[in-house]
Design a protein around this motif. Structure first.
Motif, PDB file in Angstrom:
ATOM      1  N   MET A  89       2.747   5.157   1.396  1.00 23.08           N
ATOM      2  CA  MET A  89       2.844   4.863   2.678  1.00 23.08           C
ATOM      3  C   MET A  89       3.086   6.094   3.786  1.00 23.08           C
ATOM      4  O   MET A  89       2.512   6.218   4.787  1.00 23.08           O
ATOM      5  CB  MET A  89       4.095   3.872   2.682  1.00 23.08           C
ATOM      6  CG  MET A  89       4.285   3.222   4.354  1.00 23.08           C
ATOM      7  SD  MET A  89       3.666   1.814   4.737  1.00 23.08           S
ATOM      8  CE  MET A  89       3.545   0.897   3.348  1.00 23.08           C
ATOM      9  N   VAL A  90       4.110   6.854   3.436  1.00 18.82           N
ATOM     10  CA  VAL A  90       4.180   7.945   4.403  1.00 18.82           C
ATOM     11  C   VAL A  90       3.050   9.051   4.580  1.00 18.82           C
ATOM     12  O   VAL A  90       2.668   9.529   5.484  1.00 18.82           O
ATOM     13  CB  VAL A  90       5.702   9.043   4.004  1.00 18.82           C
ATOM     14  CG1 VAL A  90       5.266   9.664   2.617  1.00 18.82           C
ATOM     15  CG2 VAL A  90       6.362   9.587   5.127  1.00 18.82           C
ATOM     16  N   ILE A  91       2.369   9.338   3.347  1.00 15.45           N
ATOM     17  CA  ILE A  91       1.045  10.072   3.488  1.00 15.45           C
ATOM     18  C   ILE A  91       0.097   9.497   4.505  1.00 15.45           C
ATOM     19  O   ILE A  91      -0.547  10.085   5.285  1.00 15.45           O
ATOM     20  CB  ILE A  91       0.649  10.181   2.110  1.00 15.45           C
ATOM     21  CG1 ILE A  91       1.450  10.897   1.268  1.00 15.45           C
ATOM     22  CG2 ILE A  91      -0.802  11.171   2.196  1.00 15.45           C
ATOM     23  CD1 ILE A  91       2.074  12.166   1.758  1.00 15.45           C
ATOM     24  N   ILE A  92      -0.052   8.121   4.294  1.00 15.24           N
ATOM     25  CA  ILE A  92      -0.998   7.292   5.004  1.00 15.24           C
ATOM     26  C   ILE A  92      -0.637   7.308   6.763  1.00 15.24           C
ATOM     27  O   ILE A  92      -1.130   7.489   7.680  1.00 15.24           O
ATOM     28  CB  ILE A  92      -1.111   5.997   4.745  1.00 15.24           C
ATOM     29  CG1 ILE A  92      -2.006   5.750   3.609  1.00 15.24           C
ATOM     30  CG2 ILE A  92      -1.725   5.328   5.680  1.00 15.24           C
ATOM     31  CD1 ILE A  92      -1.913   4.645   2.851  1.00 15.24           C
ATOM     32  N   ALA A  93       0.864   7.204   6.928  1.00 13.28           N
ATOM     33  CA  ALA A  93       1.346   7.208   8.274  1.00 13.28           C
ATOM     34  C   ALA A  93       1.465   8.535   8.802  1.00 13.28           C
ATOM     35  O   ALA A  93       1.655   8.793  10.309  1.00 13.28           O
ATOM     36  CB  ALA A  93       2.682   6.573   8.287  1.00 13.28           C
ATOM     37  N   LEU A  94       1.415   9.651   8.181  1.00 12.56           N
ATOM     38  CA  LEU A  94       1.709  11.116   8.649  1.00 12.56           C
ATOM     39  C   LEU A  94       0.731  11.607   9.590  1.00 12.56           C
ATOM     40  O   LEU A  94       1.203  12.064  10.745  1.00 12.56           O
ATOM     41  CB  LEU A  94       1.532  12.151   7.254  1.00 12.56           C
ATOM     42  CG  LEU A  94       2.515  13.336   7.512  1.00 12.56           C
ATOM     43  CD1 LEU A  94       3.982  12.952   7.711  1.00 12.56           C
ATOM     44  CD2 LEU A  94       2.117  14.151   6.206  1.00 12.56           C
ATOM     45  N   GLY A 140       1.636  -7.209  19.160  1.00  9.86           N
ATOM     46  CA  GLY A 140       2.406  -8.193  18.239  1.00  9.86           C
ATOM     47  C   GLY A 140       1.903  -8.330  16.998  1.00  9.86           C
ATOM     48  O   GLY A 140       2.676  -8.200  15.959  1.00  9.86           O
ATOM     49  N   ARG A 141       0.467  -8.534  16.817  1.00 12.27           N
ATOM     50  CA  ARG A 141      -0.055  -8.987  15.671  1.00 12.27           C
ATOM     51  C   ARG A 141      -0.192  -7.561  14.741  1.00 12.27           C
ATOM     52  O   ARG A 141       0.144  -7.663  13.547  1.00 12.27           O
ATOM     53  CB  ARG A 141      -1.612  -9.163  15.855  1.00 12.27           C
ATOM     54  CG  ARG A 141      -2.192  -9.549  14.521  1.00 12.27           C
ATOM     55  CD  ARG A 141      -3.632 -10.366  14.994  1.00 12.27           C
ATOM     56  NE  ARG A 141      -3.261 -11.796  15.429  1.00 12.27           N
ATOM     57  CZ  ARG A 141      -4.127 -12.570  15.858  1.00 12.27           C
ATOM     58  NH1 ARG A 141      -5.448 -12.290  16.165  1.00 12.27           N
ATOM     59  NH2 ARG A 141      -3.537 -13.770  16.449  1.00 12.27           N
ATOM     60  N   GLN A 142      -0.455  -6.279  15.342  1.00 14.53           N
ATOM     61  CA  GLN A 142      -0.394  -5.116  14.766  1.00 14.53           C
ATOM     62  C   GLN A 142       0.826  -4.774  14.178  1.00 14.53           C
ATOM     63  O   GLN A 142       1.071  -4.325  13.083  1.00 14.53           O
ATOM     64  CB  GLN A 142      -0.962  -3.926  15.585  1.00 14.53           C
ATOM     65  CG  GLN A 142      -2.433  -4.381  16.057  1.00 14.53           C
ATOM     66  CD  GLN A 142      -2.961  -3.232  17.047  1.00 14.53           C
ATOM     67  OE1 GLN A 142      -1.927  -3.036  17.981  1.00 14.53           O
ATOM     68  NE2 GLN A 142      -4.257  -2.666  16.840  1.00 14.53           N
ATOM     69  N   ALA A 143       1.959  -4.922  15.080  1.00 16.29           N
ATOM     70  CA  ALA A 143       3.353  -4.831  14.585  1.00 16.29           C
ATOM     71  C   ALA A 143       3.736  -5.657  13.511  1.00 16.29           C
ATOM     72  O   ALA A 143       4.326  -5.127  12.438  1.00 16.29           O
ATOM     73  CB  ALA A 143       4.345  -4.970  15.558  1.00 16.29           C
ATOM     74  N   MET A 144       3.277  -6.978  13.712  1.00 18.96           N
ATOM     75  CA  MET A 144       3.645  -7.870  12.389  1.00 18.96           C
ATOM     76  C   MET A 144       2.965  -7.245  11.203  1.00 18.96           C
ATOM     77  O   MET A 144       3.249  -7.603   9.957  1.00 18.96           O
ATOM     78  CB  MET A 144       3.102  -9.124  12.771  1.00 18.96           C
ATOM     79  CG  MET A 144       3.529 -10.307  11.826  1.00 18.96           C
ATOM     80  SD  MET A 144       5.509 -10.383  11.382  1.00 18.96           S
ATOM     81  CE  MET A 144       6.116 -11.120  12.932  1.00 18.96           C
ATOM     82  N   PHE A 145       1.636  -7.010  11.287  1.00 23.62           N
ATOM     83  CA  PHE A 145       1.138  -6.405  10.005  1.00 23.62           C
ATOM     84  C   PHE A 145       1.636  -5.241   9.478  1.00 23.62           C
ATOM     85  O   PHE A 145       1.875  -5.183   8.091  1.00 23.62           O
ATOM     86  CB  PHE A 145      -0.464  -6.124  10.507  1.00 23.62           C
ATOM     87  CG  PHE A 145      -1.304  -5.420   9.447  1.00 23.62           C
ATOM     88  CD1 PHE A 145      -1.963  -6.307   8.410  1.00 23.62           C
ATOM     89  CD2 PHE A 145      -1.524  -4.268   9.330  1.00 23.62           C
ATOM     90  CE1 PHE A 145      -2.636  -5.592   7.412  1.00 23.62           C
ATOM     91  CE2 PHE A 145      -2.264  -3.626   8.306  1.00 23.62           C
ATOM     92  CZ  PHE A 145      -2.870  -4.532   7.506  1.00 23.62           C
ATOM     93  N   ILE A 146       1.910  -4.345  10.380  1.00 20.42           N
ATOM     94  CA  ILE A 146       2.935  -3.175   9.590  1.00 20.42           C
ATOM     95  C   ILE A 146       4.021  -3.432   9.107  1.00 20.42           C
ATOM     96  O   ILE A 146       4.380  -3.015   7.966  1.00 20.42           O
ATOM     97  CB  ILE A 146       3.019  -2.147  11.080  1.00 20.42           C
ATOM     98  CG1 ILE A 146       1.630  -1.411  11.363  1.00 20.42           C
ATOM     99  CG2 ILE A 146       4.053  -1.037  10.370  1.00 20.42           C
ATOM    100  CD1 ILE A 146       1.712  -0.625  12.540  1.00 20.42           C
ATOM    101  N   ALA A 147       4.636  -4.582   9.578  1.00 24.75           N
ATOM    102  CA  ALA A 147       6.116  -4.702   9.068  1.00 24.75           C
ATOM    103  C   ALA A 147       5.698  -5.840   7.653  1.00 24.75           C
ATOM    104  O   ALA A 147       6.502  -5.393   6.497  1.00 24.75           O
ATOM    105  CB  ALA A 147       6.797  -5.970   9.961  1.00 24.75           C
ATOM    106  N   VAL A 148       4.848  -6.431   7.557  1.00 22.99           N
ATOM    107  CA  VAL A 148       4.412  -7.073   6.289  1.00 22.99           C
ATOM    108  C   VAL A 148       4.017  -6.027   5.282  1.00 22.99           C
ATOM    109  O   VAL A 148       4.306  -6.287   4.310  1.00 22.99           O
ATOM    110  CB  VAL A 148       3.327  -8.414   6.693  1.00 22.99           C
ATOM    111  CG1 VAL A 148       2.639  -8.820   5.241  1.00 22.99           C
ATOM    112  CG2 VAL A 148       3.923  -9.564   7.365  1.00 22.99           C
ATOM    113  N   ALA A 149       3.142  -5.297   5.885  1.00 17.78           N
ATOM    114  CA  ALA A 149       2.717  -4.130   4.839  1.00 17.78           C
ATOM    115  C   ALA A 149       3.735  -3.261   4.316  1.00 17.78           C
ATOM    116  O   ALA A 149       3.766  -3.100   3.212  1.00 17.78           O
ATOM    117  CB  ALA A 149       1.773  -3.166   5.441  1.00 17.78           C
TER     118      ALA A 149
END
Length: 138
Positions: free
Chosen positions: A83-88, A119-128
Motif C-alpha cells: 500500500m505504501v509503495i503504491i501511494a508513494l 466522496g466516492r474516491q475517498a470511500m474507495f480508498i477507505a475500503v481499500a
C-alpha cells in the motif's frame, strides 16, 4: 510606509523548512544504509498497534518497504507493504506541491491543479485500506 527588504517571517520559514529537509535527508540516508529488520532493529520505532494487539496495522512494514525500495528491491518492498509503495508517488507529488506553496515559491504549471478526491474516491480508498488491513492479518 511598508518596510522594504527581506521579510523576516519568510526568512525564518525558509530556515525552518531547510532544517526539516536536512532532517528528512538524514532519515532517508539512515533508511537507505540500515535495514530496519536487521541488527539495527532496536533503533527504529515500533508499531504501537502491533505491540498492543499482535496484529499488523496498514502502516506496518513501511520502514522495511522503503528501505528495500531505496536499495532497488521492488518485490521485497511490495512484500513488506504494498500500500505504501503504491501511494508513494502521490505522497511525494503532494509533499513537493505543499512545500512550494509553504515557501511561497511559484508552483509549476503542471502542478497547479490539486488532486481533489470525490466522496466516492475517498470511500474507495477507505475500503481499500480496510481490506488491506484485514487481509494482511488473515
Amino acid at each position: 510606509m511598508p518596510v522594504s527588504g527581506p521579510h523576516p517571517k519568510r526568512f525564518l520559514r525558509r530556515c525552518g523548512f531547510a532544517a526539516a529537509v536536512a532532517g528528512l535527508a538524514f532519515l532517508v540516508y539512515v533508511l537507505f544504509r540500515t535495514d530496519p529488520s536487521g541488527h539495527w532493529q532496536a533503533f527504529f520505532p515500533k508499531c504501537m498497534f502491533y505491540w498492543g494487539t499482535g496484529l499488523h496495522c496498514p502502516g506496518c512494514g513501511c520502514q522495511r518497504a522503503i528501505h528495500h525500495l531505496f536499495n532497488g528491491h521492488l518485490t521485497l518492498a511490495l512484500h513488506y507493504n504494498a500500500m505504501v509503495i503504491i501511494a508513494l508517488p502521490w505522497l511525494i507529488w503532494e509533499a513537493v506541491r505543499a512545500s512550494l506553496l509553504f515557501l511561497e515559491l511559484p508552483v509549476p504549471r503542471f502542478m497547479e491543479r490539486r488532486w481533489r478526491l470525490s466522496g466516492r474516491q475517498a470511500m474507495f480508498i477507505a475500503v481499500a485500506v480496510t481490506a488491506f488491513w484485514i487481509l494482511r492479518n488473515v
